[in-house]
Design an enzyme around this catalytic site. Structure first.
Site, PDB file in Angstrom:
ATOM      1  N   SER A   1       0.824  -1.201   0.000  1.00  0.00           N
ATOM      2  CA  SER A   1       0.000   0.000   0.000  1.00  0.00           C
ATOM      3  C   SER A   1       0.859   1.252   0.000  1.00  0.00           C
ATOM      4  CB  SER A   1      -0.908   0.005   1.226  1.00  0.00           C
ATOM      5  OG  SER A   1      -0.140   0.159   2.395  1.00  0.00           O
ATOM      6  N   LYS A   2       0.199   2.370  -0.116  1.00  0.00           N
ATOM      7  CA  LYS A   2       0.891   3.650  -0.245  1.00  0.00           C
ATOM      8  C   LYS A   2       1.967   3.905   0.808  1.00  0.00           C
ATOM      9  CE  LYS A   2      -0.435   5.707  -3.952  1.00  0.00           C
ATOM     10  NZ  LYS A   2       0.589   5.784  -5.005  1.00  0.00           N
ATOM     11  N   ARG A   3       1.723   3.429   2.010  1.00  0.00           N
ATOM     12  CA  ARG A   3       2.723   3.749   3.029  1.00  0.00           C
ATOM     13  C   ARG A   3       4.019   2.965   2.840  1.00  0.00           C
ATOM     14  NH1 ARG A   3       2.076  -0.258   6.961  1.00  0.00           N
ATOM     15  NH2 ARG A   3       0.248  -1.494   6.412  1.00  0.00           N
TER      16      ARG A   3
ATOM     17  N   GLY B   1       5.544   3.204   0.097  1.00  0.00           N
ATOM     18  CA  GLY B   1       6.248   3.920  -0.971  1.00  0.00           C
ATOM     19  C   GLY B   1       5.574   3.669  -2.297  1.00  0.00           C
TER      20      GLY B   1
END
Length: 446
Positions: free
Chosen positions: A224-226, A228
């Site tokens: 996921s986005k966290r 990167g």
RNA sequence: GCCGCUAUCGUCUAGGGGACUAGGACGCCGCCCUCUCACGGCGGAAACCGGGGUUCGAAUCCCCGUAGCGGUACCA
């Protein structure tokens, strides 16, 4: 062999989808196959023009092409409805108003038993699942698994409003398109018996299935986005080369032999095989991609790298700077921070100035360097620059580092830059002397 | 809950009964190179999830457990 790949219609091309697309592509391209692109969008509104565009751009950037398509499930609605009606007419399906509550209630009443509804003549359309026997899924990477039919629910294949459910739509579309191989993410594995049941009810053949292991983030959770970068667009913006991304992605869940790490696209087409795809989920490790990208980047000719960097940064006239930074960067994004001082003057880094130019020997060093360079006869080239600078070090009685670091900071403003001789040579006589003088003035003022 | 899949260094993987004192790569550590940062070279630490079987012999086969993941939607 006909294979088809289904990009997510929800926007950016996720790294996991990119890998699925890549494997489908390698499979088709390595076997004289035909590759069909179809967007899975039974859920009407999902495919916006913007979303599609970003997916196509990502695929194009990677160099992944296709032979037919794009096609859309939503464009096939009439055909889907026709199949549903036929299944009802044949007694393979029925209309039922049973919803989630009814299904839950049924399962509570019938211990370990899939939901079985009754023909009501209205509501959603459900497929009649046999009450006995097993549905066997044969998978190239996972082997065979038998699912007990009695445990499976009578699944909904079309909503009450007549629109088809994904499972029905893929099966119909694949059958109509003559798809022979379905390569997709392992999250579809448990759904496969449902699709096979639909095929059997329709009298359609079952394609060869291959379910790829899922991709996870460093913490083992879904990427996921966290974590990167999560999409091909992210990777592109981070300055990765498409050939490096392809090589890296190919290796996430597949290995060729004991030691080969680098594969050209042509080699991948030839070497890739589903049989060697691993079964366990893989973790996306950007550090390794970074390393690999650096290797690819260093193999590019200076001209080629310059062209890519000019496209990436939007600046022109980069060639000379590229030549002296090529082996110091791992991604295209690292170039500008390292080379900007050539074009925009010394950067403003107070810490670097204080730490290096603040040293007691810095004045002496800059003075020696200034006079040595001032006397350097034309041509102003790296060889001559190195000679006089080393002589200056000799005369000053200081260590090379004590002379070169002040010079570096004077010229670039920072402690990190390309080689000092290369830097001086590239800057040219006037600019070099001007920057040294400027730094000396700054020092006296301070 | 039910069904299913998976399980080798921190990570990606090689391995498919003896060739395993488990190989390669990233990362990490050390040394060399060196004007900074890198690059490059050399070396090092680091793994078969646990327990039972089968076998002369198991990382490799079977079972159980454990863990992770997936599915279980009138989502895709």
């Amino acid at each position: 062999m006909r294979v088809r790949f289904p990009p997510s219609p929800t926007g950016a091309l996720h790294i996991g989808n990119a890998r699925t697309a890549l494997y489908n592509w390698l499979l088709a391209r390595g076997h004289d196959g035909t590759l069909v692109l179809r967007i899975e969008d039974t859920d009407r509104e999902r495919s916006t023009p913007e979303n599609e565009q970003s997916i196509f751009e990502a695929l194009e950037w990677l160099g992944v092409d296709w032979d037919e398509g794009p096609t859309y499930q939503s464009a096939n609605a009439e055909r889907h409805a026709e199949v549903v009606e036929q299944l009802i007419a044949d007694g393979h399906a029925y209309r039922s108003t049973a919803g989630p509550e009814e299904v839950r209630a049924y399962k509570e009443a019938h211990e370990s038993r899939g939901f079985r509804g009754a023909e009501e003549g209205e509501g959603a359309v459900r497929l009649r699942v046999p009450d006995e026997g097993v549905t066997v899924v044969r998978d190239v990477v996972r082997g065979e698994t038998a699912f007990e039919n009695t445990l499976l629910d009578d699944l909904v294949i079309a909503r009450a409003d007549g629109t088809p459910i994904y499972h029905l739509a893929v099966v119909v579309d694949d059958a109509d398109a003559g798809i022979t191989h379905v390569v997709r993410g392992a999250d579809h594995y448990s759904n496969t018996p449902k699709q096979i049941l639909i095929q059997q009810a329709m009298g359609a053949p079952t394609p060869v299935y291959a379910h790829l292991p899922l991709l996870h983030g460093p913490d083992g959770k879904k990427l996921s986005k966290r974590h990167g970068a999560t999409s091909v667009e992210d990777l592109r913006e981070a300055g990765y080369l498409p050939e490096a991304v392809i090589n890296y992605l190919a290796l996430l869940g597949w290995g060729y032999d004991e030691e080969t790490t680098f594969h050209t696209v042509d080699e991948l087409k030839e070497r890739f095989s589903l049989e060697r795809v691993s079964k366990a989920p893989a973790v996306f490790d950007e550090q390794k991609l970074r390393w690999m990208n650096g290797r690819y980047l260093r193999e590019l000719s200076v001209d080629e790298l310059t062209a890519r960097l000019e496209a990436f940064t939007g600046h022109t006239g980069l060639r000379d700077a590229v030549a002296i930074t090529q082996d110091k960067i791992s991604t295209l994004a690292e170039f500008w921070p390292l080379a900007r001082s050539f074009f925009e003057g010394p950067v403003d880094d107070p810490d670097a100035r204080a730490k290096v130019l603040g040293k007691p020997e810095a004045t002496d060093a800059l003075t020696q360097v200034r006079s040595a360079l001032g006397e350097l006869a034309e041509p102003w080239e790296q060889e001559g620059v190195e000679r006089v600078l080393r002589d200056a070090v000799e005369r000053s009685g200081l260590k090379a580092k004590q002379v070169f670091q002040p010079l570096r900071v004077a010229l670039t403003g920072t402690t990190v830059s390309p080689g000092i001789f290369e830097t001086v040579a590239l800057l040219g006589r006037d600019e070099t002397l001007a920057r040294v003088d400027e730094a000396s003035r700054g020092r006296q003022a301070a």
